[in-house]
Design a protein around this motif. Structure first.
Motif, short mmCIF file in Angstrom:
data_model
loop_
_atom_site.label_atom_id
_atom_site.label_comp_id
_atom_site.label_asym_id
_atom_site.label_seq_id
_atom_site.Cartn_x
_atom_site.Cartn_y
_atom_site.Cartn_z
N GLU A 5 1.10 -1.08 -0.13
CA GLU A 5 -0.03 0.21 0.46
C GLU A 5 0.87 0.96 -0.21
O GLU A 5 0.70 2.34 -0.73
CB GLU A 5 -0.69 0.14 1.20
CG GLU A 5 -1.90 -0.91 1.24
CD GLU A 5 -2.69 -0.93 3.08
OE1 GLU A 5 -3.45 -1.52 2.58
OE2 GLU A 5 -2.55 -0.92 2.89
N LEU A 6 2.35 1.62 0.46
CA LEU A 6 3.07 2.45 0.81
C LEU A 6 3.45 2.59 -0.51
O LEU A 6 3.47 3.53 -1.20
CB LEU A 6 3.64 1.61 1.77
CG LEU A 6 4.70 3.20 2.07
CD1 LEU A 6 3.97 5.01 2.49
CD2 LEU A 6 5.67 2.99 2.96
N VAL A 7 3.85 1.82 -1.53
CA VAL A 7 4.57 2.00 -2.59
C VAL A 7 3.20 2.51 -3.53
O VAL A 7 3.58 2.86 -4.41
CB VAL A 7 5.10 0.64 -3.13
CG1 VAL A 7 4.87 0.28 -4.78
CG2 VAL A 7 6.30 -0.33 -2.34
N GLU A 8 2.17 1.97 -2.96
CA GLU A 8 1.47 2.32 -4.17
C GLU A 8 0.43 3.95 -4.23
O GLU A 8 0.84 4.92 -4.77
CB GLU A 8 0.01 1.82 -4.60
CG GLU A 8 -0.53 0.08 -5.05
CD GLU A 8 -1.15 -0.53 -4.05
OE1 GLU A 8 -2.26 0.28 -3.35
OE2 GLU A 8 -1.86 -1.69 -4.63
N TYR A 9 0.78 4.05 -3.04
CA TYR A 9 0.85 5.79 -2.78
C TYR A 9 2.01 6.66 -3.03
O TYR A 9 1.54 7.83 -3.64
CB TYR A 9 0.12 5.40 -1.11
CG TYR A 9 0.49 6.82 -0.45
CD1 TYR A 9 -1.19 7.75 -0.16
CD2 TYR A 9 1.07 7.77 0.41
CE1 TYR A 9 -1.08 9.17 0.19
CE2 TYR A 9 1.06 8.88 0.66
CZ TYR A 9 -0.31 9.68 0.44
OH TYR A 9 -0.14 10.74 1.25
N ILE A 10 2.92 5.74 -3.31
CA ILE A 10 4.34 6.65 -2.95
C ILE A 10 4.01 6.97 -5.07
O ILE A 10 4.75 7.88 -5.30
CB ILE A 10 5.53 5.88 -2.51
CG1 ILE A 10 5.33 6.23 -1.31
CG2 ILE A 10 6.49 6.36 -3.08
CD1 ILE A 10 7.02 5.52 -0.79
N ALA A 11 3.93 6.71 -5.48
CA ALA A 11 3.76 6.28 -6.26
C ALA A 11 2.59 6.73 -7.30
O ALA A 11 3.05 7.21 -8.64
CB ALA A 11 3.84 4.27 -7.85
N SER A 12 1.50 6.85 -6.59
CA SER A 12 0.86 8.33 -6.92
C SER A 12 1.25 9.13 -6.91
O SER A 12 0.89 10.61 -8.15
CB SER A 12 -0.93 7.57 -6.52
OG SER A 12 -0.78 7.80 -4.87
N LYS A 13 1.85 9.53 -5.84
CA LYS A 13 2.13 11.01 -5.12
C LYS A 13 3.47 10.81 -6.46
O LYS A 13 3.30 12.33 -6.26
CB LYS A 13 2.68 11.07 -3.62
CG LYS A 13 0.96 10.78 -2.93
CD LYS A 13 -0.07 12.82 -2.92
CE LYS A 13 -1.16 12.25 -1.90
NZ LYS A 13 -2.08 13.29 -2.46
N ALA A 14 3.61 10.74 -6.44
CA ALA A 14 5.20 11.14 -7.32
C ALA A 14 5.42 10.50 -9.17
O ALA A 14 6.09 11.12 -9.37
CB ALA A 14 6.58 10.45 -6.80
N ASP A 15 3.86 10.16 -9.00
CA ASP A 15 3.78 9.88 -10.72
C ASP A 15 4.81 8.87 -11.54
O ASP A 15 5.08 9.80 -11.79
CB ASP A 15 3.07 11.33 -11.56
CG ASP A 15 2.58 10.96 -12.71
OD1 ASP A 15 2.09 10.05 -12.72
OD2 ASP A 15 2.53 11.78 -13.58
N ILE A 16 5.12 8.17 -10.28
CA ILE A 16 6.40 7.19 -11.33
C ILE A 16 5.53 5.45 -10.90
O ILE A 16 4.49 5.46 -10.51
CB ILE A 16 7.21 7.14 -10.49
CG1 ILE A 16 7.30 6.51 -8.93
CG2 ILE A 16 8.06 8.28 -10.51
CD1 ILE A 16 8.45 6.86 -8.20
#
Length: 90
Positions: A5-16
């Motif tokens: 879930e943290l990886v998904e959150y980082i990916a969405s916030k950082a647009d990566i």
């Protein structure tokens, strides 16, 4: 929140991509581990400080038999939250 879930959150916030976010998170965790292993601290201003503390040797009890046992001294990781993190929670 778990690691996925943290990886998904980082990916969405950082647009990566999720793969890039996962590699970034793994690299950050590895860097913290390596630094703590050297006995140094990691300070993330506004978030907190990771440090190594030494727990003294002590006498404990075997819960099964009640017999006294010696527990060796140990190095343990500690985290002290920063002011901004404390304020965000309250």
């Amino acid at each position: 929140m778990n690691k996925t879930e943290l990886v998904e959150y980082i990916a969405s916030k950082a647009d990566i991509s999720k793969a890039a976010a996962g590699r970034s998170l793994d690299a950050m965790i590895a860097a913290v581990k390596a630094t703590l292993k050297k006995g140094e601290t990691v300070t993330l201003v506004g978030f907190g400080t990771f440090a190594v503390s030494t727990r003294a040797a002590r006498t404990g009890r075997n819960p099964r038999t009640g017999e006294a046992i010696k527990i060796k001294k140990a190095k343990v990781p500690k985290f002290r939250p920063g002011k901004a993190l404390k304020d965000a929670v309250n």
